[in-house]
Design a protein around this motif. Structure first.
Motif, mmCIF file in Angstrom:
data_model
loop_
_atom_site.group_PDB
_atom_site.id
_atom_site.type_symbol
_atom_site.label_atom_id
_atom_site.label_comp_id
_atom_site.label_asym_id
_atom_site.label_seq_id
_atom_site.Cartn_x
_atom_site.Cartn_y
_atom_site.Cartn_z
ATOM 1 N N GLY A 137 0.847 -1.197 0.000
ATOM 2 C CA GLY A 137 0.000 0.000 0.000
ATOM 3 C C GLY A 137 0.873 1.233 0.000
ATOM 4 O O GLY A 137 2.099 1.144 -0.109
ATOM 5 N N MET A 138 0.226 2.399 0.108
ATOM 6 C CA MET A 138 1.002 3.635 0.227
ATOM 7 C C MET A 138 0.229 4.674 1.018
ATOM 8 O O MET A 138 -0.987 4.591 1.154
ATOM 9 N N ILE A 139 0.981 5.627 1.568
ATOM 10 C CA ILE A 139 0.364 6.695 2.357
ATOM 11 C C ILE A 139 0.528 7.984 1.568
ATOM 12 O O ILE A 139 1.615 8.270 1.074
ATOM 13 N N GLN A 140 -0.548 8.742 1.453
ATOM 14 C CA GLN A 140 -0.431 10.044 0.795
ATOM 15 C C GLN A 140 -0.911 11.137 1.735
ATOM 16 O O GLN A 140 -1.758 10.910 2.603
ATOM 17 N N ARG A 141 -0.331 12.306 1.574
ATOM 18 C CA ARG A 141 -0.808 13.473 2.331
ATOM 19 C C ARG A 141 -1.037 14.610 1.357
ATOM 20 O O ARG A 141 -0.120 15.005 0.642
ATOM 21 N N GLY A 142 -2.296 15.074 1.326
ATOM 22 C CA GLY A 142 -2.638 16.195 0.434
ATOM 23 C C GLY A 142 -2.325 15.891 -1.014
ATOM 24 O O GLY A 142 -1.864 16.774 -1.746
ATOM 25 N N GLY A 143 -2.545 14.660 -1.435
ATOM 26 C CA GLY A 143 -2.325 14.300 -2.841
ATOM 27 C C GLY A 143 -0.874 14.030 -3.182
ATOM 28 O O GLY A 143 -0.547 13.796 -4.345
ATOM 29 N N ALA A 144 0.006 14.055 -2.157
ATOM 30 C CA ALA A 144 1.422 13.763 -2.448
ATOM 31 C C ALA A 144 1.843 12.508 -1.692
ATOM 32 O O ALA A 144 1.420 12.286 -0.548
ATOM 33 N N ALA A 203 3.651 10.112 0.651
ATOM 34 C CA ALA A 203 4.395 10.337 1.897
ATOM 35 C C ALA A 203 5.187 9.086 2.286
ATOM 36 O O ALA A 203 6.276 9.195 2.860
ATOM 37 N N ALA A 204 4.638 7.906 2.001
ATOM 38 C CA ALA A 204 5.346 6.676 2.380
ATOM 39 C C ALA A 204 4.853 5.497 1.551
ATOM 40 O O ALA A 204 3.699 5.467 1.106
ATOM 41 N N ALA A 205 5.754 4.536 1.359
ATOM 42 C CA ALA A 205 5.358 3.242 0.796
ATOM 43 C C ALA A 205 5.042 2.342 1.981
ATOM 44 O O ALA A 205 5.659 2.481 3.037
ATOM 45 N N VAL A 206 4.088 1.438 1.816
ATOM 46 C CA VAL A 206 3.856 0.439 2.847
ATOM 47 C C VAL A 206 4.395 -0.890 2.306
ATOM 48 O O VAL A 206 3.939 -1.380 1.274
ATOM 49 N N VAL A 207 5.390 -1.411 3.010
ATOM 50 C CA VAL A 207 6.043 -2.645 2.555
ATOM 51 C C VAL A 207 5.793 -3.722 3.603
ATOM 52 O O VAL A 207 6.245 -3.596 4.745
ATOM 53 N N GLY A 212 4.272 12.015 -7.006
ATOM 54 C CA GLY A 212 5.382 11.278 -6.392
ATOM 55 C C GLY A 212 5.310 9.785 -6.704
ATOM 56 O O GLY A 212 6.329 9.099 -6.673
ATOM 57 N N LEU A 213 4.098 9.301 -7.021
ATOM 58 C CA LEU A 213 3.961 7.891 -7.424
ATOM 59 C C LEU A 213 4.115 7.842 -8.948
ATOM 60 O O LEU A 213 3.356 8.489 -9.678
ATOM 61 N N ILE A 214 5.121 7.086 -9.415
ATOM 62 C CA ILE A 214 5.431 7.064 -10.851
ATOM 63 C C ILE A 214 5.204 5.649 -11.398
ATOM 64 O O ILE A 214 6.068 4.783 -11.280
ATOM 65 N N PRO A 215 4.029 5.387 -11.991
ATOM 66 C CA PRO A 215 3.785 4.056 -12.569
ATOM 67 C C PRO A 215 4.729 3.834 -13.744
ATOM 68 O O PRO A 215 4.954 4.751 -14.543
ATOM 69 N N CYS A 216 5.263 2.628 -13.862
ATOM 70 C CA CYS A 216 6.347 2.391 -14.825
ATOM 71 C C CYS A 216 6.207 1.021 -15.495
ATOM 72 O O CYS A 216 5.728 0.070 -14.887
ATOM 73 N N LEU A 273 7.416 3.137 4.997
ATOM 74 C CA LEU A 273 8.764 3.495 4.554
ATOM 75 C C LEU A 273 8.648 4.889 3.926
ATOM 76 O O LEU A 273 8.198 5.019 2.792
ATOM 77 N N PRO A 274 9.015 5.958 4.662
ATOM 78 C CA PRO A 274 8.808 7.298 4.137
ATOM 79 C C PRO A 274 9.545 7.503 2.813
ATOM 80 O O PRO A 274 10.686 7.061 2.662
ATOM 81 N N CYS A 275 8.894 8.147 1.844
ATOM 82 C CA CYS A 275 9.549 8.459 0.565
ATOM 83 C C CYS A 275 8.713 9.504 -0.179
ATOM 84 O O CYS A 275 7.502 9.576 0.007
ATOM 85 N N GLU A 276 9.398 10.302 -1.002
ATOM 86 C CA GLU A 276 8.670 11.282 -1.828
ATOM 87 C C GLU A 276 8.534 10.824 -3.274
ATOM 88 O O GLU A 276 7.743 11.372 -4.024
ATOM 89 N N ARG A 277 9.354 9.866 -3.686
ATOM 90 C CA ARG A 277 9.281 9.354 -5.059
ATOM 91 C C ARG A 277 9.304 7.828 -5.017
ATOM 92 O O ARG A 277 10.175 7.229 -4.391
#
Ligand code: FAD
Length: 534
Positions: free
Chosen positions: A233-240, A242-246, A495-499, A251-255
């Motif tokens: 999963g992932m955590i977002q704050r205000g549309g950005a 904030a963290a990956a859930v592993v 910040g989430l970049i589908p690839c 796991l805090p991250c911006e990208r």
């Protein structure tokens, strides 16, 4: 820059020097005007009963201006300027708080992580499967009748879906980064010939070594690769972001580069439930066809078949009828059919070959295009439901991991196969002879029957009674698109970049790798490298 001179046709015995001379002649340039010449691409044309080498040559003159002037003067479509390979470089100035995270270590994630690591961004890679050696053991154990491992299999694990493949490195994309990918493969142990083959291929044996060496380099350059853990999963704050859930841990991250491939169905469901925008997309389903390679050689090369200068013959076939395409896909000369499911109690076929391509059989998928109107549900994951129905039905019919298999003669006549003829199946877990009807949807069967008859007219013997179909093949490309904006970020979570292939932006090893580099470049263009290297 240099001048690329294409479509030079010479007899088989012609040397490189002959090719350079022909290129100079085509450009009306003297030997002294050319500073350096080298071979760029080489292929063989064995049509019309004789073998011709078809070559492209790069000519370097004294300056870029002289090259540009020469190309303009010559004015021929097969003489053009070629830019040098451009390496991605950091230009961004913002500071990253955390290391960029790359999820998935197939070609998309591998190249994203490699470019990030090479430029000082110390990426953290999360891969649900195991490193290549343990993955190999899991794949071999399953093929030998052992338990199915849902984390390490033909789809999942280090190297991604392409690790057990023919390692074809062709792509319809004409991106200058393709050459960077090929050069990176060569720098990590792939044969140099891939740089100048018109249809380069590595084979599963070499590809696995290359992937391992690239991982070692990523770690040496400050990256980290964690196997056996999954993004849940992932955590977002205000549309950005904030963290990956592993595996439940934040796991805090911006990208985060999300390169999870087309088979990460659980992750699709988790992210979709969290509001990440997905849409269903067309793909194709069908079955693997197998012929004797020597019959394909004969069908394509005629009396030249078996000539030592000729590689095992390859084909690409397609036919359109009733608004649908039936086509061959992922042809593996001298290859074998593999068991490519990512879930238990289901059957999926695909194909791979070794570098030598010296197996007895040739295989390819014969598939029919399907779109969201064919899917059982209208939601974003309707294509996944469609694939699952077919894969589970195949398992129900055989009652185990043996794949359903039918002779082409019987498939075309609508009769049940009792035993194989001269073509023996290579599917490692064994097959059960019978029929693909009732496993593949009726419209797919009819379309394949029509296509095979047409293909039999294009390549003699292609629809021969003894050729085999082993199926079902359902994972030809992603059933979803994780839609992204022009800057490659997801529509809802910046910040989430589908690839890559799973996001619906690539199809194949080369295009997924190029997309991975493009996603890494988004970070390089906006952020400066992390200061500390390990
Ligand atoms: P993938 O390669 O699918 O990689 C995705 C990775 O993400 C996997 O390793 C998976 O374990 C991991 N993952 C998934 N979910 C999670 C999660 N939640 N957390 C952490 N990790 C996760 N293409 C060619 O160009 N040439 C060929 O010859 C060829 N042959 C093929 C043969 C076979 C048998 C198969 C299956 C595919 C073949 N392909 C071939 C297709 C090619 O492999 C894919 O197009 C390519 O691998 C896609 O790259 P990707 O990085 O987007 O995704």
């Amino acid at each position: 820059m240099s001048i690329l001179v294409g479509n030079i046709r010479l007899p088989l015995e012609a040397s490189e020097e002959d090719a350079f001379a022909a290129a100079r002649k085509k450009c009306e340039l003297s030997g002294s005007a050319v500073r350096r010449a080298h071979l760029y691409r080489a292929s063989i044309d064995a049509r019309r009963g004789r073998i011709t080498r078809v070559l492209s040559v790069l000519l370097e003159l004294d300056s870029a201006d002289a090259e540009a002037a020469a190309v303009q003067r010559i004015g021929k479509p097969d003489v053009r300027l070629k830019k040098p390979v451009q390496e991605p470089v950091p230009t961004g100035t913002q500071r990253l708080e955390h290391r960029p995270v790359v999820v998935g270590f197939g070609p998309g994630g591998l190249f994203a992580a490699y470019v990030l690591a090479k430029n000082g961004y110390r990426p953290l890679v999360i891969e649900r499967g195991q490193a290549i050696d343990s993955r190999d053991r899991a794949v071999e154990a399953f093929a030998a009748g052992g338990a199915f491992d849902p984390c390490s299999n033909i789809q999942f694990g280090e190297g991604g879906a392409g690790a057990y493949s023919d390692g074809k490195l062709t792509s319809r994309i004409n991106d200058p980064l393709s050459e960077f990918v090929l050069r990176t493969f060569v720098a990590h142990g792939a044969p140099e010939e891939i740089l100048c083959r018109a249809k380069p291929h590595i084979g599963t044996d070499i590809l696995k070594q290359v992937v391992r060496r690239m991982r070692e380099d990523i770690i040496r350059m400050g990256g980290e690769v964690r196997f056996g853990c999954a993004l849940t999963g992932m955590i977002q704050r205000g549309g950005a972001l904030a963290a990956a859930v592993v595996d439940g841990q934040e796991l805090p991250c911006e990208r985060l580069i999300l390169a999870i491939g087309h088979s990460a169905r659980d992750t699709f469901e988790q992210l979709h439930a969290q509001g990440v925008y997905f849409e269903p997309k067309p793909f194709s389903v069908g079955a693997r066809i197998e012929h004797l390679q020597r019959d394909i050689d004969r069908g394509l090369f005629g009396k030249l078949a078996g000539h030592p200068a000729l590689p095992p013959a390859e084909y690409t076939l397609s036919h359109r009828e009733n608004g649908r395409a039936c086509y061959s896909f992922c042809m593996c000369p001298g290859g074998q059919v593999v068991a490519a499911q990512s879930e238990p109690d289901s059957i999926v076929t695909n194909g791979m070959s070794y570098h030598a391509r010296d197996g007895r059989n040739a295989n390819s998928a014969i598939v029919v295009s399907v779109d969201p109107s064919d899917f059982p549900t209208a939601d974003a994951l309707g294509g996944v439901a469609f694939q699952r129905q077919i894969e589970r039905q195949a398992f129900r019919v055989t009652g185990n991991y043996q794949a359903p298999c039918q002779r082409i003669g019987d498939f075309l006549d609508g009769t049940i196969t009792r035993r194989a003829g001269k073509v023996r199946p290579t599917y490692p877990l064994g097959v059960q002879y019978g029929t693909l009807e009732g496993i593949l949807p009726d419209f797919v069967v009819r379309q394949m029957q029509g296509g095979l008859r047409v293909f039999g007219r294009k390549i003699r013997g292609f629809d021969a009674a003894d050729a085999l179909l082993t199926g079902p093949e359902t994972r030809t490309s992603s059933p979803v698109r994780i839609t992204r904006l022009e800057n490659r970020h997801s529509r809802q979570i910046s910040g989430l970049i589908p690839c890559g292939e799973g996001a619906g932006y690539a199809g194949g090893i080369l295009s997924a790798a190029v997309d991975g580099i493009g996603c890494a470049q988004e970070i390089l263009q906006n952020f400066c490298p992390l200061e500390e290297r390990r």
